[in-house]
Write a protein that holds these residues in place. Structure first.
Motif, PDB file in Angstrom:
ATOM      1  N   ARG A  27       0.806  -1.214   0.000  1.00  0.00           N
ATOM      2  CA  ARG A  27       0.000   0.000   0.000  1.00  0.00           C
ATOM      3  C   ARG A  27       0.840   1.265   0.000  1.00  0.00           C
ATOM      4  O   ARG A  27       0.366   2.337  -0.379  1.00  0.00           O
ATOM      5  CB  ARG A  27      -0.957  -0.014   1.201  1.00  0.00           C
ATOM      6  N   SER A  28       2.078   1.166   0.387  1.00  0.00           N
ATOM      7  CA  SER A  28       2.964   2.339   0.379  1.00  0.00           C
ATOM      8  C   SER A  28       3.715   2.482  -0.938  1.00  0.00           C
ATOM      9  O   SER A  28       4.473   3.423  -1.132  1.00  0.00           O
ATOM     10  CB  SER A  28       3.972   2.224   1.523  1.00  0.00           C
ATOM     11  N   TYR A  29       3.481   1.539  -1.862  1.00  0.00           N
ATOM     12  CA  TYR A  29       4.230   1.504  -3.115  1.00  0.00           C
ATOM     13  C   TYR A  29       3.587   2.447  -4.133  1.00  0.00           C
ATOM     14  O   TYR A  29       2.382   2.647  -4.155  1.00  0.00           O
ATOM     15  CB  TYR A  29       4.237   0.073  -3.652  1.00  0.00           C
ATOM     16  N   GLY A  30       4.375   3.022  -4.994  1.00  0.00           N
ATOM     17  CA  GLY A  30       3.832   3.791  -6.103  1.00  0.00           C
ATOM     18  C   GLY A  30       3.515   5.230  -5.754  1.00  0.00           C
ATOM     19  O   GLY A  30       3.683   5.695  -4.625  1.00  0.00           O
ATOM     20  N   ARG A  31       3.060   5.961  -6.746  1.00  0.00           N
ATOM     21  CA  ARG A  31       2.795   7.386  -6.630  1.00  0.00           C
ATOM     22  C   ARG A  31       1.353   7.659  -6.255  1.00  0.00           C
ATOM     23  O   ARG A  31       0.492   6.787  -6.295  1.00  0.00           O
ATOM     24  CB  ARG A  31       3.109   8.074  -7.955  1.00  0.00           C
ATOM     25  N   ASP A  32       1.086   8.901  -5.933  1.00  0.00           N
ATOM     26  CA  ASP A  32      -0.267   9.331  -5.624  1.00  0.00           C
ATOM     27  C   ASP A  32      -1.132   9.208  -6.876  1.00  0.00           C
ATOM     28  O   ASP A  32      -0.772   9.687  -7.955  1.00  0.00           O
ATOM     29  CB  ASP A  32      -0.239  10.780  -5.120  1.00  0.00           C
ATOM     30  N   ILE A  33      -2.295   8.597  -6.722  1.00  0.00           N
ATOM     31  CA  ILE A  33      -3.174   8.353  -7.862  1.00  0.00           C
ATOM     32  C   ILE A  33      -4.127   9.525  -8.123  1.00  0.00           C
ATOM     33  O   ILE A  33      -4.797   9.563  -9.149  1.00  0.00           O
ATOM     34  CB  ILE A  33      -3.982   7.047  -7.623  1.00  0.00           C
ATOM     35  N   SER A  34      -4.171  10.480  -7.211  1.00  0.00           N
ATOM     36  CA  SER A  34      -5.175  11.549  -7.300  1.00  0.00           C
ATOM     37  C   SER A  34      -5.081  12.321  -8.610  1.00  0.00           C
ATOM     38  O   SER A  34      -6.084  12.604  -9.263  1.00  0.00           O
ATOM     39  CB  SER A  34      -5.036  12.515  -6.121  1.00  0.00           C
ATOM     40  N   LYS A  35      -3.856  12.673  -9.010  1.00  0.00           N
ATOM     41  CA  LYS A  35      -3.709  13.465 -10.233  1.00  0.00           C
ATOM     42  C   LYS A  35      -4.105  12.661 -11.460  1.00  0.00           C
ATOM     43  O   LYS A  35      -4.670  13.203 -12.422  1.00  0.00           O
ATOM     44  CB  LYS A  35      -2.276  13.982 -10.371  1.00  0.00           C
ATOM     45  N   VAL A  36      -3.810  11.365 -11.442  1.00  0.00           N
ATOM     46  CA  VAL A  36      -4.213  10.523 -12.577  1.00  0.00           C
ATOM     47  C   VAL A  36      -5.725  10.536 -12.712  1.00  0.00           C
ATOM     48  O   VAL A  36      -6.278  10.683 -13.805  1.00  0.00           O
ATOM     49  CB  VAL A  36      -3.705   9.082 -12.393  1.00  0.00           C
ATOM     50  N   ARG A  37      -6.420  10.390 -11.584  1.00  0.00           N
ATOM     51  CA  ARG A  37      -7.892  10.413 -11.620  1.00  0.00           C
ATOM     52  C   ARG A  37      -8.403  11.724 -12.205  1.00  0.00           C
ATOM     53  O   ARG A  37      -9.294  11.735 -13.056  1.00  0.00           O
ATOM     54  CB  ARG A  37      -8.432  10.233 -10.202  1.00  0.00           C
ATOM     55  N   ALA A  38      -7.848  12.810 -11.738  1.00  0.00           N
ATOM     56  CA  ALA A  38      -8.296  14.126 -12.206  1.00  0.00           C
ATOM     57  C   ALA A  38      -7.982  14.328 -13.686  1.00  0.00           C
ATOM     58  O   ALA A  38      -8.815  14.836 -14.444  1.00  0.00           O
ATOM     59  CB  ALA A  38      -7.633  15.222 -11.363  1.00  0.00           C
ATOM     60  N   ASP A  39      -6.788  13.922 -14.090  1.00  0.00           N
ATOM     61  CA  ASP A  39      -6.406  14.101 -15.493  1.00  0.00           C
ATOM     62  C   ASP A  39      -7.260  13.244 -16.431  1.00  0.00           C
ATOM     63  O   ASP A  39      -7.625  13.674 -17.531  1.00  0.00           O
ATOM     64  CB  ASP A  39      -4.925  13.764 -15.686  1.00  0.00           C
ATOM     65  N   VAL A  40      -7.570  12.021 -16.009  1.00  0.00           N
ATOM     66  CA  VAL A  40      -8.437  11.170 -16.822  1.00  0.00           C
ATOM     67  C   VAL A  40      -9.816  11.804 -16.954  1.00  0.00           C
ATOM     68  O   VAL A  40     -10.395  11.846 -18.049  1.00  0.00           O
ATOM     69  CB  VAL A  40      -8.535   9.752 -16.216  1.00  0.00           C
ATOM     70  N   ALA A  41     -10.359  12.309 -15.855  1.00  0.00           N
ATOM     71  CA  ALA A  41     -11.669  12.948 -15.903  1.00  0.00           C
ATOM     72  C   ALA A  41     -11.666  14.143 -16.848  1.00  0.00           C
ATOM     73  O   ALA A  41     -12.594  14.312 -17.662  1.00  0.00           O
ATOM     74  CB  ALA A  41     -12.089  13.383 -14.499  1.00  0.00           C
ATOM     75  N   ASP A  42     -10.636  14.952 -16.785  1.00  0.00           N
ATOM     76  CA  ASP A  42     -10.562  16.118 -17.677  1.00  0.00           C
ATOM     77  C   ASP A  42     -10.418  15.692 -19.137  1.00  0.00           C
ATOM     78  O   ASP A  42     -10.985  16.322 -20.036  1.00  0.00           O
ATOM     79  CB  ASP A  42      -9.389  17.016 -17.270  1.00  0.00           C
ATOM     80  N   ALA A  43      -9.660  14.632 -19.371  1.00  0.00           N
ATOM     81  CA  ALA A  43      -9.493  14.149 -20.749  1.00  0.00           C
ATOM     82  C   ALA A  43     -10.824  13.654 -21.302  1.00  0.00           C
ATOM     83  O   ALA A  43     -11.150  13.901 -22.475  1.00  0.00           O
ATOM     84  CB  ALA A  43      -8.453  13.033 -20.793  1.00  0.00           C
ATOM     85  N   VAL A  44     -11.596  12.967 -20.481  1.00  0.00           N
ATOM     86  CA  VAL A  44     -12.902  12.480 -20.938  1.00  0.00           C
ATOM     87  C   VAL A  44     -13.822  13.647 -21.257  1.00  0.00           C
ATOM     88  O   VAL A  44     -14.455  13.694 -22.322  1.00  0.00           O
ATOM     89  CB  VAL A  44     -13.536  11.564 -19.878  1.00  0.00           C
ATOM     90  N   ILE A  45     -13.906  14.599 -20.357  1.00  0.00           N
ATOM     91  CA  ILE A  45     -14.814  15.727 -20.576  1.00  0.00           C
ATOM     92  C   ILE A  45     -14.354  16.556 -21.769  1.00  0.00           C
ATOM     93  O   ILE A  45     -15.169  17.075 -22.542  1.00  0.00           O
ATOM     94  CB  ILE A  45     -14.920  16.578 -19.292  1.00  0.00           C
ATOM     95  N   SER A  46     -13.049  16.651 -21.972  1.00  0.00           N
ATOM     96  CA  SER A  46     -12.533  17.392 -23.135  1.00  0.00           C
ATOM     97  C   SER A  46     -12.882  16.714 -24.452  1.00  0.00           C
ATOM     98  O   SER A  46     -12.859  17.350 -25.507  1.00  0.00           O
ATOM     99  CB  SER A  46     -11.011  17.534 -23.029  1.00  0.00           C
ATOM    100  N   SER A  47     -13.201  15.419 -24.390  1.00  0.00           N
ATOM    101  CA  SER A  47     -13.519  14.686 -25.618  1.00  0.00           C
ATOM    102  C   SER A  47     -14.971  14.869 -26.043  1.00  0.00           C
ATOM    103  O   SER A  47     -15.353  14.412 -27.128  1.00  0.00           O
ATOM    104  CB  SER A  47     -13.241  13.190 -25.426  1.00  0.00           C
ATOM    105  N   ILE A  48     -15.775  15.516 -25.219  1.00  0.00           N
ATOM    106  CA  ILE A  48     -17.177  15.713 -25.577  1.00  0.00           C
ATOM    107  C   ILE A  48     -17.263  16.662 -26.768  1.00  0.00           C
ATOM    108  O   ILE A  48     -16.667  17.740 -26.769  1.00  0.00           O
ATOM    109  CB  ILE A  48     -17.979  16.274 -24.388  1.00  0.00           C
ATOM    110  N   ILE A  49     -17.985  16.234 -27.790  1.00  0.00           N
ATOM    111  CA  ILE A  49     -18.140  17.049 -28.994  1.00  0.00           C
ATOM    112  C   ILE A  49     -19.259  18.042 -28.764  1.00  0.00           C
ATOM    113  O   ILE A  49     -20.413  17.662 -28.585  1.00  0.00           O
ATOM    114  CB  ILE A  49     -18.454  16.161 -30.209  1.00  0.00           C
ATOM    115  N   GLU A  50     -18.904  19.298 -28.736  1.00  0.00           N
ATOM    116  CA  GLU A  50     -19.898  20.330 -28.455  1.00  0.00           C
ATOM    117  C   GLU A  50     -20.725  20.595 -29.702  1.00  0.00           C
ATOM    118  O   GLU A  50     -20.207  20.606 -30.804  1.00  0.00           O
ATOM    119  CB  GLU A  50     -19.190  21.627 -28.008  1.00  0.00           C
TER     120      GLU A  50
END
Length: 981
Positions: free
Chosen positions: A958-981
């Motif tokens: 559980r102490s291994y690896g980096r913080d996942i918070s930014k990955v979650r946020a970046d994925v969410a922004d990438a998905v929303i950016s893909s919405i065709i307006e």
């Protein structure tokens, strides 16, 4: 996409606005001939008008097109060269070596007889294109390439866009689909070098025993045929491709196949004008450029009663040219058909066709003999050279208008750009889905649920020897149902296959019968005798759903079927777009365009709304698949950075699972890859998908109130500050309980741990301080048990997971067996308590020692199951036609409920300040949760969007690896950016 319990309105369309930015105009849900002829489309932000009254939507000719002098060209041609221009011969568009005998024969005819063009039959995209270019090189005058394309280029050319047959298009109740079908067909034809298509069929299908027209016709109503036929023609001619209306003066009211014999129609002119001729007359008045004749005799309107229409001046000259004022190309149906070839020699047939008024001679049995015989007929004075010139001039003029004298070759570089484009595929899918017509649904069998029908057997019945018929339907059905078997009753089914099928019948809770067969002109039965006997012996107590794939009249053969659904085509494309509707993953809205005597009347149909999620392309939900590759990149980078060894991202938009991809491996050893269906330990997502959802239901039912004191359930909370703690405090994490305690160093039974939590002292006054606490949710899990008499896992499985079809969602997955355990990546190498690799057991120690069932952790699930759950929340508590939680309760729990933070009841919400794992672009109304093991889900109700990430970021430690918070946020922004307006 709107999910409602019932909706009898015309269906909203989710594709056209996205791909073509088309605003489809629905006038009504009935067949109407008076629909407006102008529709507005939104293209690249600009309004344009398509005027369907503009004859052919013709484009002005270019200067280069005007350079060729047709009169001079005619003057230079010999009689035999002119006659050659009238002939259009068969070719198959597959690769052929130049030394291949069939190629040599074809090339010889093109070189030596000055043929007018080619009628392409079956072929491949590049095979036909390359052959076209070779033949064009051999011909002095450009060849005019033609092809039958009634349901798109895919009728003849492999891997092109498959479109629903005409009758299915009319079933949608949307004439604009006919326009788009014509446009797509012409786009792909043109890039293949085909300049004339033999479509649409304008025959009125008013004879149920017609063995040759059937679903090729738009309807049994002449006004409907006229309307949809005209829209299709306009779509074709918008691309400067010639549409050919057929089969003049009408092939609908026959019970004989003109390919095999000469049909006879004994109607008088008044009847023909009112019914058969009406669609042709409207098309001619709106700029139709070509008509194909029918090989049918009309003795009551002809002075030559023995002649088929193709050879009859009464039909082509007197009615088509004189009465209807048609000036375009007159094309014969295939002269090889027995309605012609059984009675006339090759040359005699062509000579008579010319006298009758035909211009283009298709598929003579013997082109060389026919050319010679026509030449002799001219020399004898039986037919004039001026008559030959008239038809040749028309053909050459079409070639000039198409620019073939300037550029006759196919641009091979354009084939993989313009054929089977995503745009065309999405439109074709939408038409196929909206064409489905439900005539019967006894007992509400549709939509099918695994809860009601755990075992489904699909029986494909075919009048051929195709033992694999229906596999595309079954493959797609298995995306929505865990247990689907398949068998085929083919023409000469073996006794072994029949026995196996009988065993499966005994196994099934529901039998789906797919009828794949052509119409039978006997009119008695569409199934053969042995098939019908076998079907009639199916157990009466097992419900049955009949789906006809291309023969709507087959519903009469199984009147006792509980479900009768019309799908208009037996292609894989139609089967794939039929399967989702069986489970409510797409709506059903079609109306019957014909009468089925003794069974159903025109315009009948039952509407069912979409009520469950569908698996489809990103663009089908308004997302850019190209932009979503940013998610791929983010996940790959996170794996490379050792944030987690692997994971799955699922995106739900507008009721569609529009993106679901697995990345990486179960562990850093990189041996076992992650798959889309893998199941992960949800950790704290249990608080939402388990405990909070249970509390919502119990609040809804009045069995729990938010202001209930916890002391009402546990005496340990009856005194002191603890007596002030309410269920609302537990949901908002402001009860005063500490975030967590280890406990498990000493306490390792469920009873001990629950008692320890009950006796835990508060660290803050209730309602004054926000402290995210596992302990409060452990207590709520026990409250569910107190109120319902069922432990949290049992209550959630019975109340939500099983009826929702969330088959992979469960506590203690090991109890389900290897089929689920093998889909679960490990979460940690536990070196403190269990001293082993933790897999398919709760990662959280307290949940593990609470027998794997706790209010704060212990639940396992898949991306698809969580998408179902998310859609239920987006639908305000409704899914699959059932209301699980009231809309008001869903809104209450998911909106902000605390002045201390931005949380709802149980649900986290997008942070107002600082980093939020929901990303920067999510709306302020977004709600969701994260889990310690590396899981998260966020719902943006303003966008009908859910983003689900499942990983095992706690592996190996559980102490291994980096913080996942930014990955979650970046994925969410990438998905929303893909919405065709």
């Amino acid at each position: 996409m709107y999910f409602t319990k019932s909706d009898t309105r015309c269906p909203a369309n989710g594709i056209l606005w996205l791909v073509m930015a088309v605003s489809l105009v629905f006038q009504s849900c009935t067949f109407r001939a008076d629909a407006p002829t102008v529709t507005t489309h939104q293209v690249a932000g600009q309004q344009t008008l398509f005027d369907f009254n503009d004859p052919g939507n013709k484009m002005p000719e270019t200067a280069a097109e005007k350079e060729v002098d047709i009169n001079n060209l005619l003057d230079e041609m010999t009689l035999r060269e002119k006659i050659g221009q009238l002939f259009f011969i068969r070719a198959r568009g597959y690769f052929k070596n130049v030394e291949d005998e069939s190629y040599r024969a074809l090339a010889s005819k093109v070189k030596n007889y000055n043929l007018g063009g080619i009628v392409f039959f079956k072929g491949s995209i590049y095979g036909q294109a390359v052959l076209t270019n070779r033949l064009q090189e051999l011909s002095d005058i450009p060849l005019w390439m033609t092809q039958d394309m009634e349901f798109g280029a895919a009728m003849r050319v492999e891997q092109t866009t498959r479109l629903t047959p005409a009758m299915g298009i009319a079933a949608t109740q949307n004439p604009d689909y006919a326009y788009l079908a014509g446009k797509i067909t012409a786009q792909e034809a043109k890039v293949l070098g085909v300049r004339q298509i033999f479509a649409p069929v304008l025959d009125v299908n008013n004879n149920p025993r017609n063995p040759v027209i059937n679903v090729r016709s738009f309807s049994g109503n002449p006004d409907t045929v006229a309307l949809y036929g005209q829209r299709f023609i306009d779509g074709v001619q918008s691309q400067r491709v010639v549409a050919t209306a057929k089969h003049f003066p009408g092939h609908g009211d026959t019970d004989t196949d003109s390919h095999r014999a000469l049909p006879v129609i004994n109607h008088d002119y008044d009847r023909l004008k009112k019914v058969e001729l009406a669609p042709f007359e409207q098309a001619i008045n709106h700029g139709l450029q070509s008509v194909m004749s029918a090989h049918i005799a009309f003795p009551k309107i002809s002075s030559n009663p023995q002649y088929p229409g193709t050879l009859d001046p009464s039909i082509l000259n007197r009615i088509l040219v004189d009465s209807l004022n048609f000036k375009g190309l007159v094309v014969t149906d295939g002269l090889e058909m027995r309605g012609i070839s059984a009675h006339y020699s090759p040359g005699e047939a062509v000579t008579l066709a010319l006298k009758a008024g035909a211009d283009m001679m298709l598929l003579s049995l013997d082109e060389i003999t026919a050319i010679q015989e026509v030449e002799r007929a001219v020399e004898r004075g039986e037919i004039s050279e001026a008559r030959i010139d008239r038809s040749v001039r028309k053909i050459l003029e079409k070639k000039r208008q198409a620019g073939l004298f300037r550029d006759r070759k196919v641009d091979l570089e354009q084939l993989n750009v313009k054929i089977k484009s995503l745009e065309n595929e999405l439109i074709a899918d939408e038409i196929a889905r909206n064409s489905l017509t439900l005539l019967k649904n006894e007992g509400g069998i549709l939509p099918i649920t695994a809860d009601k029908y755990p075992r489904v057997l699909v029986i494909s019945v075919t009048d051929t020897d195709a033992e694999e018929k229906g596999t595309a339907l079954v493959k797609e059905m298995r995306k929505y149902h865990p247990s689907v078997r398949h068998g085929v009753i083919y023409r000469d089914i073996s006794s072994e296959d029949r026995s196996e099928l009988t065993e499966n019948v005994r196994w099934a809770d529901l039998i789906v019968i797919g009828a794949h067969m052509y119409i039978n002109s006997s009119g008695s039965s569409q199934f053969n005798l042995s098939q019908r006997r076998w079907l009639e012996q199916l157990p009466a107590q097992t419900p049955k759903a009949l789906i006809t794939f291309g023969n709507p009249y087959a519903v009469k053969d199984l009147p006792a079927a509980n479900v009768q659904l019309l799908a208009w085509d037996g292609s894989d494309h139609q089967l794939e777009n039929t399967a989702p509707a069986l489970f409510g993953a797409s709506g059903i809205s079609g109306r019957l365009p014909i009468n089925i005597p003794g069974a159903y009347d025109m315009n009948e149909g039952i509407s069912l709304p979409q009520s469950t999620i569908r698996y489809d392309l990103a663009e089908a939900a308004g997302l850019s698949g190209e932009k979503l590759y940013q998610v791929d990149q983010l996940m790959h980078e996170a794996i490379f950075d050792s944030t987690f060894p692997g994971g799955i991202v699922t995106v739900l938009k507008d009721g569609i699972v529009a993106y679901q991809k697995a990345f990486g491996y179960e562990t850093y050893e990189k041996v076992n890859p992650v798959y889309n269906g893998d199941i992960y330990d949800l950790a704290s997502l249990t608080k939402i998908i388990g405990t909070t959802t249970a509390m919502m239901k119990l609040v809804d039912e009045g069995r729990i109130a938010l202001d209930d004191k916890v002391g009402d359930y546990f005496p340990e909370f009856e005194e002191g500050l603890k007596s002030q703690v309410t269920i609302q405090n537990l949901l908002l994490h402001n009860s005063g309980l500490p975030p967590f305690r280890i406990y498990v160093d000493e306490l390792q039974t469920r009873h001990e741990l629950v008692e320890a939590v009950k006796n835990e002292p508060l660290i803050n006054d209730p309602g004054t301080t926000y402290k995210y606490s596992d302990l409060g949710f452990i207590l709520m899990g026990e409250i569910v048990h107190e109120v319902t008499g069922k432990r949290l896992d049992e209550y959630m499985h019975e109340t939500f997971y099983r009826p929702l079809g969330m088959r992979s969602t469960r506590f203690n997955p090991r109890k389900a067996g290897k089929w689920i355990v093998n889909r679960i990546p490990p979460t940690e190498r536990d070196t403190i308590y269990r001293h082993k690799t933790v897999r398919a057991q709760a990662h959280d120690e307290r949940a593990y020692y609470m027998d794997g069932v706790a209010g704060h952790a212990g639940l396992f699930s898949s991306g698809s199951d969580i998408a179902t759950y998310a859609q239920m929340l987006i639908n305000k508590g409704s899914y699959g036609g059932n209301q699980y939680i009231s809309p008001s309760t869903v809104e209450q729990f998911t909106r902000r409920q605390s002045e201390l933070n931005n949380r709802g009841y149980g649900f986290d919400r997008k942070s107002e300040e600082g980093l939020s794992t929901a990303g920067t672009l999510a709306s302020d109304q977004s709600f969701g949760h994260t889990g310690f093991t590396g899981t998260s889900f966020w719902v943006d109700p303003q966008r009908d969007l859910a983003i689900i990430i499942l990983t095992n970021r706690t592996y190996p430690y559980r102490s291994y690896g980096r913080d996942i918070s930014k990955v979650r946020a970046d994925v969410a922004d990438a998905v929303i950016s893909s919405i065709i307006e």
